[in-house]
Scaffold this active site. Sequence first.
Site, short mmCIF file in Angstrom:
data_model
loop_
_atom_site.label_atom_id
_atom_site.label_comp_id
_atom_site.label_asym_id
_atom_site.label_seq_id
_atom_site.Cartn_x
_atom_site.Cartn_y
_atom_site.Cartn_z
N CYS A 1 4.49 18.91 42.33
CA CYS A 1 5.26 18.24 42.99
C CYS A 1 4.91 17.19 44.44
CB CYS A 1 6.20 19.35 43.55
SG CYS A 1 8.29 18.68 44.93
N HIS B 1 7.28 24.40 41.01
CA HIS B 1 6.95 25.14 41.78
C HIS B 1 6.73 27.09 41.23
CE1 HIS B 1 6.48 22.37 45.46
NE2 HIS B 1 7.75 22.53 45.58
#
Length: 495
Positions: free
Chosen positions: A335, A432
Site C-alpha cells: 500500500c 492488505h
Amino acid sequence: MTTPTPALMIQGTCSNAGKSTLVAGLCRVLVRRGLRVAPFKPQNMSNNAAVTVDGGEIGRAQAVQARAARRSPTVHMNPVLLKPETDTGAQVIVQGQRFGRLGAKNFLDKKAALLPHVLDSFARLARDADIVLIEGAGSPAEINLRAGDIANMGFAQAANVPVVIAGDIERGGVIASLAGTHLVLDDSERALVRGYLINKFRGDVSLFDNGLVAITELTGWPSLGVVPWLPSAALLPAEDAVDLDRARASEAKRIIAVPMLARIANFDDLDPLGLEPGVKLVFVPPGSPIPAEADVVIIPGSKSTLGDLAFLRAQGWDIDIAAHVRRGGHLLGLCGGYQMLGRTIADPDGVDGAPGTVDGLGFLDITTIMQGDKSTTLVSGTHSATGAPVEGYEIHLGRTAGADCARPVVTIAGRPDGAISADGRVQGTYLHGLFTGDAFRKAWLAGLGIASQLAYDSQIESALDALADHLEAHLDIDAMLAIARTRHSTNASAA
C-alpha cells in the site's frame, strides 16, 4: 418498557491493559455458551483498520472480536475510528466512512456531537444480540478528557451500561491504579462500576490475595478474578504499534525486516509471516539500521505516505534498502510502502500533506498521484505468478501507473494490481491481508526458497479457543453475565 439488551463494558486503568484481548476472549466464551454476542467499541484510535463487507473501516481489534463472536464485522462495531496522520491530527471515520480530518483540539471540541452516531450503532447491534460486550479506550481516569467523552464513562452513562475495570499488573502499581481510578471518578461514574479484574499476572496468583483485599477495601468493588499471563494471546493480531516490540523467539535463518514507520498502518498484514517457523520477522525501530543479513525488506502500509517517506529517509533506511537491493535482496512494498517504491508521488491537492511532488525511492518504474476517492473494499483474485488464490482488502488513496505495472503481483476480477521489477526482486501491491491466506503465503515464500508450515486460520481459531478456556478458568463469568443483565435504560435510543 422493553427490557434492554444486556451489555457489559470493559474499561482499563491504562492503555494496553489488555481490553481488546479480554473482550475477544469473552466473546468466544459467551458464543460457546450459545449466546448471540456483539462486540462494540464506541471510539478507537488506530491505524490498523479492517474493511467490512459493506466497504467501511473499523478498528482491527473489533474485526478480531467479531471473529471470536463468530459473526461478520460491521461498521457499527466501531462507529468512531481515529486514524492518526500527525502527532496532533487524525482522519476521523464515522460509521465506516471518512468524516473529515481534525486536529486533537478540534476533536475534543466536536466529539460530543458524535455521540448520537455512537448510540445509533450501539442500538443497531443490540437489536440483533443477546449481549453486547463493549471495549473502552485508554482510561476513564483521564479526567482532562472527561468533557464530551464518548469512549469510556461518557458512553457508559449515556447508554446506562455497567462497567468492569481491568487493571494491568504487568506494569506494576496496579493497586494504586485501581484505587486512583476510583478516586477520580465522580459519584455517578462510580455507580456504574460493578467490579474489577486483574490482567497479565505472572507467577503464583495466590501471592496477590492480599492485594485483592486491599483493592476491594479501597474501592468497594468486588474482584471478578485474576487472569494469568497467557503467551498464546500474542498470536492474535495486534492493534497498537506499541506491540511491535514484543519478542518473537525464532531460530530461523531467513530474516524478513520491516522498518517501523512513524505512521505504520495495518502492520497485522505481517502477523502470519511472524508465525512461520522458517521466518524470523524483525521490526526495525527508529534509530536502528536495517539488518544487512535480511533476506527480504518489507515497507509496510502507512497512514501518511509522504510523511513516512520523509521519516524513512531521516532514519537512513533508504540507504540501507538501496544496499540491500544491490546485494540481491528482495523488497516488497504494501500500500503506502508500494507507493514509496516508485519514481515520484504527486499530491496536487494536499490530501496527504503539503501539495507538491516528491521523489520516491525509485526501485519500481511507477508513479503515483494522490487523487480520487478512497478505496475501501474486500477483494479476491489470484497470484499472477502462480495462480494461487488471493484474498485481502484495499484501504488507500491514490492511483499508480507505470511500465512495471505490466507485471502485476495479483489479478483481481480481471484487474491487475501492483508492480514487479524486471528482475523480479522488487514488488509492490495495494492489497492488505495477503499473507493471511495459506495458499498465497506458501507461493510467495516458495519464491524465496522458504517452505511454509503454517495453517494460519486454524492457529487463530485455536488461540481464540485457548483464550476463552483461560478466561473461563480464571474469571467469574457467571457474575459478569449477571452484571450485564442488571443494565437498565432511560433512553430508548440507547437500546
